[in-house]
Design a protein around this motif. Structure first.
Motif, PDB file in Angstrom:
ATOM      1  N   LYS A  13      31.019 -45.376  17.595  1.00 13.06           N
ATOM      2  CA  LYS A  13      31.895 -46.475  17.165  1.00 13.06           C
ATOM      3  C   LYS A  13      31.282 -47.838  17.421  1.00 13.06           C
ATOM      4  O   LYS A  13      31.437 -48.752  16.628  1.00 13.06           O
ATOM      5  N   ASP A  14      30.565 -47.981  18.547  1.00 10.33           N
ATOM      6  CA  ASP A  14      29.961 -49.274  18.869  1.00 10.33           C
ATOM      7  C   ASP A  14      28.615 -49.494  18.176  1.00 10.33           C
ATOM      8  O   ASP A  14      28.001 -50.545  18.302  1.00 10.33           O
ATOM      9  N   GLY A  15      28.141 -48.482  17.430  1.00 10.39           N
ATOM     10  CA  GLY A  15      26.895 -48.600  16.685  1.00 10.39           C
ATOM     11  C   GLY A  15      25.635 -48.516  17.528  1.00 10.39           C
ATOM     12  O   GLY A  15      24.532 -48.669  17.008  1.00 10.39           O
ATOM     13  N   GLN A  16      25.765 -48.241  18.811  1.00  7.01           N
ATOM     14  CA  GLN A  16      24.601 -48.234  19.705  1.00  7.01           C
ATOM     15  C   GLN A  16      23.752 -46.972  19.572  1.00  7.01           C
ATOM     16  O   GLN A  16      22.549 -47.012  19.804  1.00  7.01           O
ATOM     17  N   ILE A  17      24.355 -45.850  19.205  1.00 12.85           N
ATOM     18  CA  ILE A  17      23.625 -44.593  19.028  1.00 12.85           C
ATOM     19  C   ILE A  17      23.738 -44.203  17.565  1.00 12.85           C
ATOM     20  O   ILE A  17      24.824 -44.149  16.997  1.00 12.85           O
ATOM     21  N   ARG A  18      22.576 -43.928  16.956  1.00 10.56           N
ATOM     22  CA  ARG A  18      22.548 -43.550  15.547  1.00 10.56           C
ATOM     23  C   ARG A  18      21.660 -42.323  15.367  1.00 10.56           C
ATOM     24  O   ARG A  18      20.534 -42.312  15.855  1.00 10.56           O
ATOM     25  N   HIS A  19      22.174 -41.315  14.689  1.00  7.31           N
ATOM     26  CA  HIS A  19      21.411 -40.111  14.356  1.00  7.31           C
ATOM     27  C   HIS A  19      21.224 -40.078  12.850  1.00  7.31           C
ATOM     28  O   HIS A  19      22.207 -40.146  12.106  1.00  7.31           O
ATOM     29  N   GLU A  20      19.991 -39.948  12.419  1.00  3.14           N
ATOM     30  CA  GLU A  20      19.729 -39.740  11.003  1.00  3.14           C
ATOM     31  C   GLU A  20      19.263 -38.308  10.825  1.00  3.14           C
ATOM     32  O   GLU A  20      18.210 -37.918  11.359  1.00  3.14           O
ATOM     33  N   LEU A  21      20.051 -37.517  10.122  1.00  2.00           N
ATOM     34  CA  LEU A  21      19.719 -36.120   9.841  1.00  2.00           C
ATOM     35  C   LEU A  21      19.140 -36.048   8.435  1.00  2.00           C
ATOM     36  O   LEU A  21      19.832 -36.346   7.463  1.00  2.00           O
ATOM     37  N   SER A  22      17.872 -35.675   8.326  1.00  4.87           N
ATOM     38  CA  SER A  22      17.186 -35.608   7.042  1.00  4.87           C
ATOM     39  C   SER A  22      17.263 -34.205   6.446  1.00  4.87           C
ATOM     40  O   SER A  22      17.434 -33.228   7.172  1.00  4.87           O
ATOM     41  N   ALA A  23      17.084 -34.134   5.151  1.00  7.60           N
ATOM     42  CA  ALA A  23      17.161 -32.861   4.428  1.00  7.60           C
ATOM     43  C   ALA A  23      16.049 -31.889   4.838  1.00  7.60           C
ATOM     44  O   ALA A  23      16.184 -30.685   4.642  1.00  7.60           O
ATOM     45  N   ASP A  24      14.968 -32.402   5.428  1.00  8.86           N
ATOM     46  CA  ASP A  24      13.855 -31.540   5.838  1.00  8.86           C
ATOM     47  C   ASP A  24      14.033 -31.016   7.274  1.00  8.86           C
ATOM     48  O   ASP A  24      13.075 -30.572   7.895  1.00  8.86           O
ATOM     49  N   ASN A  25      15.264 -31.089   7.785  1.00  6.39           N
ATOM     50  CA  ASN A  25      15.622 -30.622   9.125  1.00  6.39           C
ATOM     51  C   ASN A  25      14.955 -31.426  10.243  1.00  6.39           C
ATOM     52  O   ASN A  25      14.791 -30.942  11.359  1.00  6.39           O
TER      53      ASN A  25
END
Length: 79
Positions: A13-25
């Motif tokens: 919610k605070d935007g401090q942690i971001r995970h980007e999950l890509s299609a290539d696992n």
């Protein structure tokens, strides 16, 4: 996997942690201003996700009702 519903960016919610999950696992985790804090690969089985960081660290999480619960954090899909 390219059209999997969990592909994309997930943020606290605070935007401090971001995970980007890509299609290539592959995934990339950003923390605050540190864009590439952690990188590695992941596997989704049903609603369960397992992470293997490139340094050997492992973690897991679960998707429940469109929310990712991971290591005590709650992440929401970034639209």
């Amino acid at each position: 996997m390219a059209d999997h519903p969990y592909i994309g960016i997930w943020v606290t919610k605070d935007g401090q942690i971001r995970h980007e999950l890509s299609a290539d696992n592959r995934y990339e985790e950003a923390r605050g201003k540190r864009e590439s804090a952690y990188q590695g690969h992941y596997q989704v089985t049903g609603n369960y996700i397992e992470y293997w960081d490139d340094t050997g660290f492992t973690a897991d999480g679960e998707f429940i009702d469109g929310v990712l619960y991971h290591a005590g954090m709650v992440l929401y899909r970034k639209e």
